[in-house]
Design a protein around this motif. Sequence first.
Motif, PDB file in Angstrom:
ATOM      1  N   SER A   1       0.836  -1.196   0.000  1.00 55.16           N
ATOM      2  CA  SER A   1       0.000   0.000   0.000  1.00 55.16           C
ATOM      3  C   SER A   1       0.872   1.248   0.000  1.00 55.16           C
ATOM      4  CB  SER A   1      -0.912   0.011   1.225  1.00 55.16           C
ATOM      5  OG  SER A   1      -0.156   0.223   2.406  1.00 55.16           O
ATOM      6  N   PRO A   2       0.333   2.379  -0.484  1.00 59.78           N
ATOM      7  CA  PRO A   2       1.122   3.627  -0.514  1.00 59.78           C
ATOM      8  C   PRO A   2       1.625   4.048   0.869  1.00 59.78           C
ATOM      9  CG  PRO A   2      -0.803   3.828  -1.933  1.00 59.78           C
ATOM     10  CD  PRO A   2      -0.949   2.533  -1.187  1.00 59.78           C
ATOM     11  N   ASP A   3       0.779   3.902   1.897  1.00 60.80           N
ATOM     12  CA  ASP A   3       1.198   4.284   3.247  1.00 60.80           C
ATOM     13  C   ASP A   3       2.357   3.428   3.739  1.00 60.80           C
ATOM     14  OD1 ASP A   3      -0.714   6.242   3.295  1.00 60.80           O
ATOM     15  OD2 ASP A   3      -2.159   5.090   4.481  1.00 60.80           O
ATOM     16  N   THR A   4       2.249   2.110   3.503  1.00 63.71           N
ATOM     17  CA  THR A   4       3.321   1.207   3.924  1.00 63.71           C
ATOM     18  C   THR A   4       4.602   1.489   3.152  1.00 63.71           C
ATOM     19  OG1 THR A   4       1.721  -0.513   4.501  1.00 63.71           O
ATOM     20  CG2 THR A   4       3.993  -1.218   4.166  1.00 63.71           C
TER      21      THR A   4
ATOM     22  N   ALA B   1       5.568   4.316   1.892  1.00 62.64           N
ATOM     23  CA  ALA B   1       6.168   5.549   2.395  1.00 62.64           C
ATOM     24  C   ALA B   1       6.845   5.324   3.741  1.00 62.64           C
ATOM     25  CB  ALA B   1       5.097   6.632   2.517  1.00 62.64           C
ATOM     26  N   ARG B   2       6.215   4.528   4.616  1.00 63.11           N
ATOM     27  CA  ARG B   2       6.787   4.275   5.934  1.00 63.11           C
ATOM     28  C   ARG B   2       8.095   3.499   5.826  1.00 63.11           C
ATOM     29  NH1 ARG B   2       2.876   1.812   7.914  1.00 63.11           N
ATOM     30  NH2 ARG B   2       3.562  -0.328   8.267  1.00 63.11           N
TER      31      ARG B   2
END
Length: 337
Positions: A34-37, A39-40
């Motif tokens: 996912s985009p959030d993962t 980025a993290r």
Amino acid sequence: MPPRSRVTIRDVAAQAGVSVATVSKVLNNRYGVSPDTFARVTAVIKDLGYEASLVAQSLRNRRTNVIGILVADIEPFSTELLKGAADAIRGTGFELVVYSAGGRTGDPTGWELRYLTRLSGTLVDGAVLVTPAVDLEGIPGTPVVAVDPHTGRAALPTVDSDNLHGGRLATEHLLSLGHTRIAMLTGRADLKSAQQRETGYRGALASAGVPVDENLVRRGDYDAKVATESARELLAGPDRPTAIFAANDTTAIAAIEAARELGLRVPEDLSVVGFDNIPESALCAPPITTVQQPIREMGHRALELLVRLINGEETADTHITLGTELVVRQSTRPPTP
């Protein structure tokens, strides 16, 4: 100050709160994150100063021209499948390497994940997983085809056989001979094939109006040792079954040996049906009635599909199911009055 120790991919995974496989996907810009993962994980990589190995970096955009086949163990089913894969790889420009976990099935951490993480992008261009025991969505993004997949939702391309139909064929054959006390030695509970073969068994009995006696359904796990103990328990009692459907030929052979130990004759006192039609089933005494699944063709089709995926070719069908058929030999007959 003492020199800082080298940051590893496991350090990144722990800091980001994700799996090593997820970090591998981010590093290789693979799908499934996912985009959030993403980025993290990227932020943690920068913060920790992680650098992927130079070997991985140098190979990331190059072909190794090697395909890996990952098997839990070298046994009759995987041996036949490997023969089919070896036939299919001729003329493709790829080489075939086999990796075995040495029988370590049921590992909750997933031996397949560890092997694929280690091999992905550096040693192999893709892999065939044989009877994987992991959630297929958790595998790194290197092209992978699963043969006889896990019971979870198959996010990866798969090749298997019509196990449901095969389970019905085996049971219907025994019913047609007049058997009603038909036991089953089930397969590995984590595999879709085992569930479908048992469903076929239960469905055939229901269609014939024969109630399922749960005392006759015992673990086989596709394993000779487990099946031997279960067969002994089934056959030692006063109300023993007159027939056994074993979820594979290895456990069918084990059931026949257990019957002999107890002084029972096959097929005079006990009929036995297996599944797979491995070469050993025809060489047994007596030769075993079994359900044939085209194991070599499964290996052949899995390898062909994987090569197309590696080459980026359009593939209309990534979930292939091959037919099954009954092979009648000398291990079955009508029950003795």
